[in-house]
Design an enzyme around this catalytic site. Structure first.
Site, PDB file in Angstrom:
ATOM      1  N   GLU A 163       6.105   4.069   8.004  1.00 20.25           N
ATOM      2  CA  GLU A 163       6.000   2.610   7.858  1.00 20.25           C
ATOM      3  C   GLU A 163       6.212   2.179   6.413  1.00 20.25           C
ATOM      4  O   GLU A 163       6.914   1.203   6.124  1.00 20.25           O
ATOM      5  CB  GLU A 163       4.609   2.131   8.305  1.00 20.25           C
ATOM      6  CG  GLU A 163       4.305   2.360   9.772  1.00 20.25           C
ATOM      7  CD  GLU A 163       3.609   3.695  10.041  1.00 20.25           C
ATOM      8  OE1 GLU A 163       3.967   4.706   9.410  1.00 20.25           O
ATOM      9  OE2 GLU A 163       2.709   3.715  10.889  1.00 20.25           O
TER      10      GLU A 163
ATOM     11  N   CYS B  84       4.074   7.870   4.774  1.00 21.90           N
ATOM     12  CA  CYS B  84       4.300   7.565   6.191  1.00 21.90           C
ATOM     13  C   CYS B  84       5.599   6.790   6.398  1.00 21.90           C
ATOM     14  O   CYS B  84       6.110   6.121   5.491  1.00 21.90           O
ATOM     15  CB  CYS B  84       3.164   6.707   6.733  1.00 21.90           C
ATOM     16  SG  CYS B  84       1.551   7.495   6.713  1.00 21.90           S
TER      17      CYS B  84
ATOM     18  N   CYS C  74      -1.201   2.372   5.344  1.00 26.47           N
ATOM     19  CA  CYS C  74      -0.044   1.549   5.749  1.00 26.47           C
ATOM     20  C   CYS C  74      -0.485   0.151   6.151  1.00 26.47           C
ATOM     21  O   CYS C  74       0.199  -0.833   5.858  1.00 26.47           O
ATOM     22  CB  CYS C  74       0.713   2.218   6.894  1.00 26.47           C
ATOM     23  SG  CYS C  74       1.622   3.683   6.367  1.00 26.47           S
TER      24      CYS C  74
ATOM     25  N   GLU D 110       6.903  14.452   4.071  1.00 28.57           N
ATOM     26  CA  GLU D 110       5.720  15.212   3.672  1.00 28.57           C
ATOM     27  C   GLU D 110       5.970  15.982   2.380  1.00 28.57           C
ATOM     28  O   GLU D 110       7.115  16.249   1.999  1.00 28.57           O
ATOM     29  CB  GLU D 110       5.309  16.148   4.815  1.00 28.57           C
ATOM     30  CG  GLU D 110       4.915  15.349   6.059  1.00 28.57           C
ATOM     31  CD  GLU D 110       4.369  16.189   7.202  1.00 28.57           C
ATOM     32  OE1 GLU D 110       4.560  17.427   7.205  1.00 28.57           O
ATOM     33  OE2 GLU D 110       3.739  15.575   8.103  1.00 28.57           O
TER      34      GLU D 110
END
Ligand code: THU
Length: 132
Positions: A55, A53, A89, A44
């Site tokens: 992924e 993220c 994603c 973050e």
């Protein structure tokens, strides 16, 4: 495919998640066709929108080390809630790993698996860019 091993790797990765703002720690484990495994976590930013993220971190690690051809990606949240991949994603996975199997897990005995095409029907892709 060792789905449970993939889920365990994703869960182990959550300990490295950098989620000071949401507290929502996500781990992903990506299995390449040649058997190589890459993990990723969410990272973050104080400028929230720059967050990335788990992924995409796993995928970008693999792509940046020369891998292409991906079998599966497992995604798990440290607090054991379901964590379906976000829209961004899904799109990036579609661009680079269209045939991938997505494994959503709460633990190694509680998971669902589906093809990415189920999660992202009628997807945009580079084919739409290539018109005369
Ligand atoms: N997050 C992921 O890492 N993967 C997902 O599939 C959904 C959301 C992260 C982004 C952010 O750091 C936190 O979870 C809350 O949205």
């Amino acid at each position: 495919m060792d789905i449970q091993g993939l889920i365990r790797a994703a869960h182990a990765a959550t300990q490295h998640a950098r989620a000071p703002y949401s507290g929502f720690k996500v781990g992903a484990a990506l299995l390449c066709d040649d058997g190589t495994l890459y993990t990723g976590v969410n990272v973050e930013s104080s400028s929230y929108g720059l967050t990335i993220c788990a992924e995409r971190v796993a995928l970008f690690k693999a792509l940046s080390e020369g891998h292409s051809g991906f079998q599966a990606i497992a995604v798990i949240c440290a607090n054991r809630t379901w964590c379906p991949p976000c829209g961004a994603c899904r799109q990036v996975l579609w661009d680079w790993a269209r045939d991938i199997t997505v494994i959503l897990a709460r633990d190694e005995n509680d998971y669902q698996q589906m093809k990415l095409s189920t999660l992202l029907p009628h997807a945009f892709d580079n084919g739409y860019l290539l018109h005369e």
